[in-house]
Design a protein around this motif. Structure first.
Motif, PDB file in Angstrom:
ATOM      1  N   ALA A  30     -43.342   5.422  21.642  1.00  0.00           N
ATOM      2  CA  ALA A  30     -43.243   5.600  20.192  1.00  0.00           C
ATOM      3  C   ALA A  30     -42.500   6.883  19.847  1.00  0.00           C
ATOM      4  O   ALA A  30     -41.843   6.973  18.796  1.00  0.00           O
ATOM      5  CB  ALA A  30     -44.639   5.614  19.576  1.00  0.00           C
ATOM      6  N   ALA A  31     -42.582   7.889  20.719  1.00  0.00           N
ATOM      7  CA  ALA A  31     -41.875   9.162  20.501  1.00  0.00           C
ATOM      8  C   ALA A  31     -40.408   9.081  20.904  1.00  0.00           C
ATOM      9  O   ALA A  31     -39.671  10.062  20.776  1.00  0.00           O
ATOM     10  CB  ALA A  31     -42.564  10.277  21.267  1.00  0.00           C
ATOM     11  N   GLY A  32     -39.972   7.909  21.427  1.00  0.00           N
ATOM     12  CA  GLY A  32     -38.569   7.723  21.798  1.00  0.00           C
ATOM     13  C   GLY A  32     -38.190   8.307  23.139  1.00  0.00           C
ATOM     14  O   GLY A  32     -37.004   8.498  23.424  1.00  0.00           O
ATOM     15  N   LEU A  33     -39.177   8.580  24.004  1.00  0.00           N
ATOM     16  CA  LEU A  33     -38.891   9.172  25.310  1.00  0.00           C
ATOM     17  C   LEU A  33     -38.619   8.086  26.349  1.00  0.00           C
ATOM     18  O   LEU A  33     -39.232   7.013  26.327  1.00  0.00           O
ATOM     19  CB  LEU A  33     -40.078  10.025  25.768  1.00  0.00           C
ATOM     20  N   LYS A  34     -37.685   8.357  27.261  1.00  0.00           N
ATOM     21  CA  LYS A  34     -37.395   7.461  28.379  1.00  0.00           C
ATOM     22  C   LYS A  34     -38.055   8.042  29.625  1.00  0.00           C
ATOM     23  O   LYS A  34     -37.815   9.197  29.977  1.00  0.00           O
ATOM     24  CB  LYS A  34     -35.888   7.322  28.580  1.00  0.00           C
ATOM     25  N   PHE A  35     -38.854   7.238  30.317  1.00  0.00           N
ATOM     26  CA  PHE A  35     -39.675   7.770  31.405  1.00  0.00           C
ATOM     27  C   PHE A  35     -40.184   6.617  32.257  1.00  0.00           C
ATOM     28  O   PHE A  35     -40.023   5.437  31.930  1.00  0.00           O
ATOM     29  CB  PHE A  35     -40.872   8.528  30.831  1.00  0.00           C
ATOM     30  N   ASP A  45     -36.528  10.726  32.252  1.00  0.00           N
ATOM     31  CA  ASP A  45     -35.124  10.560  32.632  1.00  0.00           C
ATOM     32  C   ASP A  45     -34.374  11.855  32.354  1.00  0.00           C
ATOM     33  O   ASP A  45     -34.410  12.371  31.230  1.00  0.00           O
ATOM     34  CB  ASP A  45     -34.483   9.411  31.845  1.00  0.00           C
ATOM     35  N   SER A  46     -33.690  12.375  33.370  1.00  0.00           N
ATOM     36  CA  SER A  46     -32.948  13.625  33.205  1.00  0.00           C
ATOM     37  C   SER A  46     -31.656  13.377  32.445  1.00  0.00           C
ATOM     38  O   SER A  46     -30.976  12.379  32.693  1.00  0.00           O
ATOM     39  CB  SER A  46     -32.601  14.232  34.565  1.00  0.00           C
ATOM     40  N   PRO A  47     -31.298  14.272  31.532  1.00  0.00           N
ATOM     41  CA  PRO A  47     -29.961  14.180  30.917  1.00  0.00           C
ATOM     42  C   PRO A  47     -28.902  14.347  32.004  1.00  0.00           C
ATOM     43  O   PRO A  47     -29.074  15.127  32.937  1.00  0.00           O
ATOM     44  CB  PRO A  47     -29.944  15.365  29.943  1.00  0.00           C
ATOM     45  N   GLN A  98     -38.601  18.516  26.532  1.00  0.00           N
ATOM     46  CA  GLN A  98     -39.157  17.178  26.734  1.00  0.00           C
ATOM     47  C   GLN A  98     -40.501  17.231  27.466  1.00  0.00           C
ATOM     48  O   GLN A  98     -41.444  16.518  27.115  1.00  0.00           O
ATOM     49  CB  GLN A  98     -38.164  16.310  27.516  1.00  0.00           C
ATOM     50  N   CYS A  99     -40.585  18.076  28.496  1.00  0.00           N
ATOM     51  CA  CYS A  99     -41.830  18.190  29.261  1.00  0.00           C
ATOM     52  C   CYS A  99     -42.975  18.694  28.384  1.00  0.00           C
ATOM     53  O   CYS A  99     -44.094  18.157  28.433  1.00  0.00           O
ATOM     54  CB  CYS A  99     -41.636  19.110  30.464  1.00  0.00           C
ATOM     55  N   TRP A 100     -42.708  19.702  27.577  1.00  0.00           N
ATOM     56  CA  TRP A 100     -43.762  20.238  26.722  1.00  0.00           C
ATOM     57  C   TRP A 100     -44.110  19.270  25.589  1.00  0.00           C
ATOM     58  O   TRP A 100     -45.239  19.257  25.097  1.00  0.00           O
ATOM     59  CB  TRP A 100     -43.355  21.594  26.153  1.00  0.00           C
ATOM     60  N   GLN A 101     -43.151  18.429  25.169  1.00  0.00           N
ATOM     61  CA  GLN A 101     -43.447  17.398  24.177  1.00  0.00           C
ATOM     62  C   GLN A 101     -44.456  16.392  24.739  1.00  0.00           C
ATOM     63  O   GLN A 101     -45.414  16.000  24.061  1.00  0.00           O
ATOM     64  CB  GLN A 101     -42.154  16.674  23.760  1.00  0.00           C
ATOM     65  N   ILE A 158     -46.147  16.464  34.997  1.00  0.00           N
ATOM     66  CA  ILE A 158     -45.036  16.137  34.088  1.00  0.00           C
ATOM     67  C   ILE A 158     -43.776  16.799  34.629  1.00  0.00           C
ATOM     68  O   ILE A 158     -43.745  18.017  34.852  1.00  0.00           O
ATOM     69  CB  ILE A 158     -45.331  16.646  32.661  1.00  0.00           C
ATOM     70  N   ARG A 159     -42.723  16.003  34.823  1.00  0.00           N
ATOM     71  CA  ARG A 159     -41.461  16.538  35.350  1.00  0.00           C
ATOM     72  C   ARG A 159     -40.327  15.589  35.019  1.00  0.00           C
ATOM     73  O   ARG A 159     -40.555  14.467  34.567  1.00  0.00           O
ATOM     74  CB  ARG A 159     -41.563  16.744  36.864  1.00  0.00           C
ATOM     75  N   THR A 160     -39.097  16.037  35.285  1.00  0.00           N
ATOM     76  CA  THR A 160     -37.918  15.192  35.071  1.00  0.00           C
ATOM     77  C   THR A 160     -37.482  14.566  36.395  1.00  0.00           C
ATOM     78  O   THR A 160     -38.009  14.907  37.458  1.00  0.00           O
ATOM     79  CB  THR A 160     -36.751  16.011  34.492  1.00  0.00           C
ATOM     80  N   GLU A 161     -36.517  13.652  36.311  1.00  0.00           N
ATOM     81  CA  GLU A 161     -35.994  13.015  37.521  1.00  0.00           C
ATOM     82  C   GLU A 161     -35.463  14.061  38.493  1.00  0.00           C
ATOM     83  O   GLU A 161     -35.690  13.985  39.702  1.00  0.00           O
ATOM     84  CB  GLU A 161     -34.864  12.034  37.162  1.00  0.00           C
ATOM     85  N   ARG A 162     -34.733  15.041  37.952  1.00  0.00           N
ATOM     86  CA  ARG A 162     -34.183  16.099  38.809  1.00  0.00           C
ATOM     87  C   ARG A 162     -35.295  16.862  39.512  1.00  0.00           C
ATOM     88  O   ARG A 162     -35.249  17.107  40.721  1.00  0.00           O
ATOM     89  CB  ARG A 162     -33.342  17.055  37.957  1.00  0.00           C
ATOM     90  N   MET A 163     -36.322  17.242  38.739  1.00  0.00           N
ATOM     91  CA  MET A 163     -37.443  17.991  39.321  1.00  0.00           C
ATOM     92  C   MET A 163     -38.174  17.160  40.368  1.00  0.00           C
ATOM     93  O   MET A 163     -38.615  17.684  41.399  1.00  0.00           O
ATOM     94  CB  MET A 163     -38.417  18.410  38.217  1.00  0.00           C
TER      95      MET A 163
END
Length: 753
Positions: free
Chosen positions: A242-247, A284-286, A309-312, A359-364
């Motif tokens: 709902a927040a529009g995040l890709k994950f 998903d990492s930019p 994004q992580c803190w969101q 909580i992390r990104t693809e890169r992390m």
């Protein structure tokens, strides 16, 4: 001559399959003739029987290809690393030399193999692998970090292959090395997946029952665990979309080794471990173009976007579930020294269960899973400062000059430039500052060894005690009973510890020489039938210009003062004293009064505990876990506050202290004869009879210099179990007492608590 290596059908099939998987992975990295040269080399080595099976009977060619596949898929090594793995065995067994390797495959491949061979030579020195110093030495000694990465890949492969081996002794040794050495190395390099596999396999081989108990428990609870994860992540999934995040999200069960460590730490069973799993949310990492990656401004912008994004996600989850603020781990703002970035939170989920969320990104996530190999793919990522892994930041900087892993062809590690690690003849590894000498090493071993040091054998070559130490040296000190410390030795040593011991030795020598000079002076006076009056002699010393008596006797011992001149001066002053005394009225001897200013000190004089023979006055305490007393074999352990805890060598905590904190363990021994009394508790088991207990207390009360402080008795099923606390002088008294107590009829066991 060993039996010629023959491939079984399964080994041949497995080798062909691995080669087919490696070809596409190495496409574009191998030189045109590499595969042909390698094929010819292996055929020749096999034909000449140069590649024997190892201690486990494993096929060396297949093992090398398996290791190469791990190095490529899990770590990210390419041409030079793979060729080094496949050719190293031939160099070690003498089939080919490094000059031929360099000519055919290039200097970089030969350089890596040379590093692997150097590591093999280190192992011949029988090092104590549990030592943190040995791990650090490997990192600094290898020169090229690909050597370390290949060692880790090789050990992972070996651990996978030895499951069914009959060589149990070698299996245990290999597993212990994997646990104490290779898993921590993998952790330092951020290779968490390989680190977990090494730890789990080590546990499987070393503590079979514990491993399978936990594995069976995990299998039995998998269904309910998966169902709970679905209930937990369902609402989170809706909110994040709902927040529009890709994950994407996944549940990760703790490794068996981690669960076992937690069970031991918390002293509980499997059911007592509640955080068996963690939920991982991977954003998903930019993505950036290659040109954008070259811009530090673009990289900074990317990193800021990732953090937001992580803190969101953190904000959304903590709105849904109550967080535990004590369990927040923020490795986004300040990543770990090995590059690990993630945000860990613990929240109270359904059914009032605490759940860890990462909580992390693809890169992390790629960096967390693959460590260094992933670091090399990202440039300009923020890293931490300081620590032993500073060189990771240097790798990222060096990548600006090359593409992906190609920079590894020229990159060299520059670790521990201010430290050197050297071996004792027994394989112990000691750390010294750069520039330290053989004399520093000698004083590190023992004061007496340092005082009598004349030189050393370094790697079987005789050198002087002024020789500087180099990492990897094996040092054996040469001593002589006629050698004595000299003042200029203070300029030879580098460590403050050695300087302090030299100063102490010089002072003791000066005192000894002074006593000899004093005896010489007294003998000359006696020969001339002159009585020595200390007060007159003190006046002589002052008249000669000496402020300290010790300096006077020092010069007398060294011949700078003539004994006869001193005696003449003494006679002159004594005559003056006698003439003056004849004019003073005589006082009765009954008027003499004496007060001892040191009476209180004398009454309280106690045993002096000497640690390493010269650390007098050290703040120390006797450990409460093992209650050492005079006569016990003991060692010292340097605490965080700087004091020293004295433990018995058979203390239950001793193995763990030596394994994890070997650098804080110091030798200790009791000084002189014990005069203090120590509290000791004995456990006594015997038939439930009041008369037996009375006999015990009667024996103790009759013992000289033994005081009974307390006795506690419990009875059960016709037996009594008692704890008797006494105070006594030393172990000899303790052993004699225990021997007497065991002779009491009805006593079954007497032991020290």
């Amino acid at each position: 001559m060993s039996q010629k290596l023959l491939f079984t059908r399964e080994e041949r099939r497995a080798t062909i399959e691995i080669v087919s998987r490696l070809r596409p992975l190495l496409s574009g990295f191998l030189h045109s003739d590499d595969e042909r040269h390698l094929r010819e080399h292996l055929r020749s080595a096999l034909a000449n029987n140069q590649l024997p099976r190892d201690a486990f009977g494993l096929n060396p060619v297949l093992s090398d290809f398996q290791t190469a596949l791990i190095a490529v898929e899990e770590i990210g090594l390419r041409r030079d690393g793979v060729l080094a793995i496949l050719l190293c065995g031939s160099v070690i067994h003498g089939f080919v030399d490094l000059a031929d390797i360099e000519k055919t495959y290039g200097g970089s491949v030969a350089h890596i193999i040379r590093g692997i061979v150097r590591i093999q030579e280190l192992y011949k020195k029988n090092p104590v692998i549990e030592s943190e110093n040995f791990r650090n030495l490997l990192l600094s000694f290898a020169e090229d970090m690909r050597v370390i990465l290949i060692m880790i890949a090789d050990r992972v492969n070996l651990m996978r292959q030895i499951r069914d081996t009959d060589n149990l002794e070698a299996k245990q040794r290999v597993s212990e090395e994997a646990s104490y050495l290779y898993a921590p190395l993998a952790h330092k390099l951020g290779l968490y997946k390989l680190k977990s596999e090494l730890e789990d396999l080590s546990l499987k081989y070393l503590e079979h029952d514990a491993y399978y108990l936990i594995r069976e428990k995990l299998s039995a609870t998998k269904k309910s665990r998966d169902a709970y994860i679905e209930r937990f992540i369902g609402p989170i999934d809706e909110k994040l979309k709902a927040a529009g995040l890709k994950f994407h999200m996944k549940g990760r069960t703790k490794s068996i080794h981690s669960i076992w460590q937690k069970m031991k730490k918390q002293k509980c069973g499997f059911e007592g471990i509640y955080d068996l799993f963690a939920i991982r949310i991977i954003l998903d990492s930019p993505t950036l173009t290659e040109s954008q990656k070259q811009s530090s401004e673009e990289m900074k912008k990317l990193h800021t976007q990732e953090l937001m994004q992580c803190w969101q996600v953190y904000s959304i989850i903590t709105d849904m579930y109550q967080p535990n603020p004590k369990r927040l781990r923020d490795w986004l703002s300040v990543p770990k020294s090995n590059g690990y970035e993630s945000l860990h939170i613990t929240v109270l989920g359904p059914e009032q269960k605490w759940v860890e969320v990462q909580i992390r990104t693809e890169r992390m996530d790629e960096i967390a899973e693959r460590g260094l190999a992933a670091h090399w793919r990202y440039k300009g990522v923020k890293g931490s400062e300081g620590g032993m892994d500073d060189w990771l930041n240097s790798i990222r900087s060096a990548l600006e000059a090359g593409d992906d892993l190609q920079v590894m062809d020229t990159f060299k590690m520059d670790l521990y430039e201010d430290e050197v690690y050297v071996f004792t003849p027994n394989g112990d590894l000691l750390k010294f500052p750069k520039g330290a000498t053989v004399l520093d090493f000698a004083y590190r071993i023992h004061s007496r060894v340092g005082n009598q040091c004349t030189g050393a054998r370094i790697n079987n070559k005789v050198v002087t005690f002024r020789q500087q130490l180099q990492s990897g040296d094996q040092v054996e000190i040469i001593t002589s009973s006629t050698q004595k410390p000299k003042q200029d030795w203070l300029n030879v040593v580098k460590t403050s510890r050695a300087k302090a011991k030299i100063r102490l030795a010089l002072k003791e020598t000066q005192i000894k020489d002074g006593l000899y000079a004093k005896e010489t002076l007294q003998r000359r006076l006696k020969n001339r039938k002159i009585e020595l009056d200390e007060s007159v002699m003190n006046q002589v010393i002052k008249k000669l210009g000496f402020k300290q008596t010790s300096e006077f006797y020092k010069q007398l011992a060294e011949g700078e003062l003539e004994v006869n001149d001193v005696i003449d001066k003494y006679i002159e002053l004594r005559t003056q004293e006698q003439n003056a005394a004849s004019q003073v009225p005589t006082r009765s001897a009954g008027e003499f009064e004496f007060e001892n200013p040191n009476e209180e000190i004398a009454r309280n004089n106690d045993d002096v505990l000497v640690i390493d023979r010269n650390l007098k006055g050290v703040d120390y305490q006797l450990a409460k876990c093992c209650h050492p007393i005079y006569g016990d074999d003991v060692f010292g352990f340097v605490t965080v506050s700087g004091g020293i805890k004295i433990h018995r060598t058979d203390c239950p905590n001793a193995p763990e202290l030596r394994k994890r904190f070997g650098y804080r363990v110091v030798r200790a021994k009791w000084s002189g004869k014990g005069t203090s009394q120590y509290t000791i508790t004995l456990r006594v088991i015997g038939n439930d009879d009041l008369g037996i207990v009375n006999n015990l207390t009667s024996i103790i009360s009759k013992e000289e210099k033994i005081v009974m402080r307390s006795i506690n008795i419990d009875t059960n099923d016709g037996l009594f179990s008692g704890q008797i606390t006494v105070m006594l002088d030393d172990t000899s008294k303790l052993e004699a007492l225990m021997k007497k107590l065991r002779t009491v009829k009805g006593i079954r066991q007497v032991s020290r608590v």
